[in-house]
Design a protein around this motif. Structure first.
Motif, mmCIF file in Angstrom:
data_model
loop_
_atom_site.group_PDB
_atom_site.id
_atom_site.type_symbol
_atom_site.label_atom_id
_atom_site.label_comp_id
_atom_site.label_asym_id
_atom_site.label_seq_id
_atom_site.Cartn_x
_atom_site.Cartn_y
_atom_site.Cartn_z
ATOM 1 N N ASP A 34 7.223 7.858 -2.051
ATOM 2 C CA ASP A 34 6.813 9.009 -2.856
ATOM 3 C C ASP A 34 6.421 10.137 -1.911
ATOM 4 O OD1 ASP A 34 5.827 10.827 -4.640
ATOM 5 O OD2 ASP A 34 4.224 9.543 -5.408
ATOM 6 N N LEU A 35 7.298 11.112 -1.745
ATOM 7 C CA LEU A 35 7.069 12.182 -0.784
ATOM 8 C C LEU A 35 6.067 13.213 -1.282
ATOM 9 C CD1 LEU A 35 10.680 12.680 0.595
ATOM 10 C CD2 LEU A 35 8.826 11.251 1.476
ATOM 11 N N ALA A 36 5.574 13.064 -2.501
ATOM 12 C CA ALA A 36 4.494 13.929 -2.976
ATOM 13 C C ALA A 36 3.172 13.545 -2.320
ATOM 14 C CB ALA A 36 4.360 13.827 -4.498
ATOM 15 N N GLY A 85 0.788 -1.225 0.000
ATOM 16 C CA GLY A 85 0.000 0.000 0.000
ATOM 17 C C GLY A 85 0.819 1.273 0.000
ATOM 18 N N ASP A 86 2.115 1.186 0.296
ATOM 19 C CA ASP A 86 2.961 2.384 0.332
ATOM 20 C C ASP A 86 3.115 2.991 -1.060
ATOM 21 O OD1 ASP A 86 3.383 1.971 3.006
ATOM 22 O OD2 ASP A 86 5.506 1.434 2.840
ATOM 23 N N PRO A 87 3.051 4.327 -1.161
ATOM 24 C CA PRO A 87 3.373 4.978 -2.432
ATOM 25 C C PRO A 87 4.896 5.025 -2.583
ATOM 26 C CG PRO A 87 2.744 6.618 -0.809
ATOM 27 C CD PRO A 87 2.579 5.278 -0.151
ATOM 28 N N VAL A 88 5.400 4.563 -3.729
ATOM 29 C CA VAL A 88 6.845 4.477 -3.922
ATOM 30 C C VAL A 88 7.258 5.016 -5.287
ATOM 31 C CG1 VAL A 88 7.254 2.526 -2.360
ATOM 32 C CG2 VAL A 88 6.648 2.090 -4.740
ATOM 33 N N VAL A 89 8.555 5.340 -5.373
ATOM 34 C CA VAL A 89 9.201 5.692 -6.625
ATOM 35 C C VAL A 89 10.315 4.673 -6.811
ATOM 36 C CG1 VAL A 89 10.502 7.442 -7.884
ATOM 37 C CG2 VAL A 89 8.727 8.136 -6.263
ATOM 38 N N VAL A 90 10.316 3.989 -7.964
ATOM 39 C CA VAL A 90 11.302 2.951 -8.241
ATOM 40 C C VAL A 90 12.059 3.326 -9.507
ATOM 41 C CG1 VAL A 90 11.621 0.514 -8.834
ATOM 42 C CG2 VAL A 90 9.902 1.163 -7.162
#
Length: 193
Positions: free
Chosen positions: A107-109, A73-78
């Motif tokens: 994803d800190l946005a 569920g975490d928003p991430v940037v890969v």
């Protein structure tokens, strides 16, 4: 060598799995979903488009950090190398899209995150050298070196307990059908000594 490097923004769609190869190399992977968002002028609202599904594979030091930092569920940037693997007979051909990750981050946005340096044991203890003789000092992340120190050994117990309680609360709320908001909210864990 030509590589196709990509950066993908999305959500972790599965539990992160961790294993070691027969040679002892750590590897972690998870499924990631990225849903296109576009503005529909006719409706005057944002709508979901197609969802792209990929398998993210992390190796060595990155694998250890991913398994201790990323949850379903975490928003991430890969960011990493794109691979498409195909198999099967000609009439029943199948394919899977993978990203061989070079870096993974929240994803800190869409929220906040707190960074902690990873801790690795000094490689000199493993090779029999003393820490001060210039041969020890640990290998850089992703390299060959000493054993990885467990998070529980490097972080105070009250922080480990708070993280475990948070993960248990998320798992319980998910099992009961309660979902967390995906918006820009931050989670704050406070500890009282």
């Amino acid at each position: 060598m030509n590589e196709t490097l990509v950066t993908m923004v999305g959500n972790v769609a599965s539990t992160v799995t961790y294993r070691e190869t027969p040679a002892g190399v750590p590897v972690a992977n998870f499924r990631m979903a990225a849903t296109e968002r576009r503005y529909d002028r006719g409706r005057g609202d944002w709508v979901d488009g197609d969802t792209t599904w990929v398998t993210v594979i992390a190796w060595r030091w990155l694998a250890a950090n991913v398994v201790s930092s990323v949850n379903k569920g975490d928003p991430v940037v890969v960011s990493g190398r794109l691979r498409v693997r195909e198999w099967g007979e000609e009439d029943k051909r199948r394919a899977v899209v993978e990203i061989d990750a070079r870096s993974v981050g929240h994803d800190l946005a869409r929220g906040t995150s707190a960074f902690r340096w990873a801790v690795e044991a000094r490689s000199g203890a493993v090779r029999g050298s003393s820490p001060g003789d210039g041969r020890g000092g640990g290998a850089p992340p992703g390299g060959v070196g000493g054993p990885v120190v467990l998070l529980e050994d490097a972080v105070p117990e009250w922080i480990v307990a708070a993280v475990a309680a948070r993960r248990e609360a998320v798992a319980t709320s998910s099992a009961e059908g309660v979902t967390e908001g995906v918006g820009g909210g931050a989670v704050v864990v406070e500890a009282v000594k």
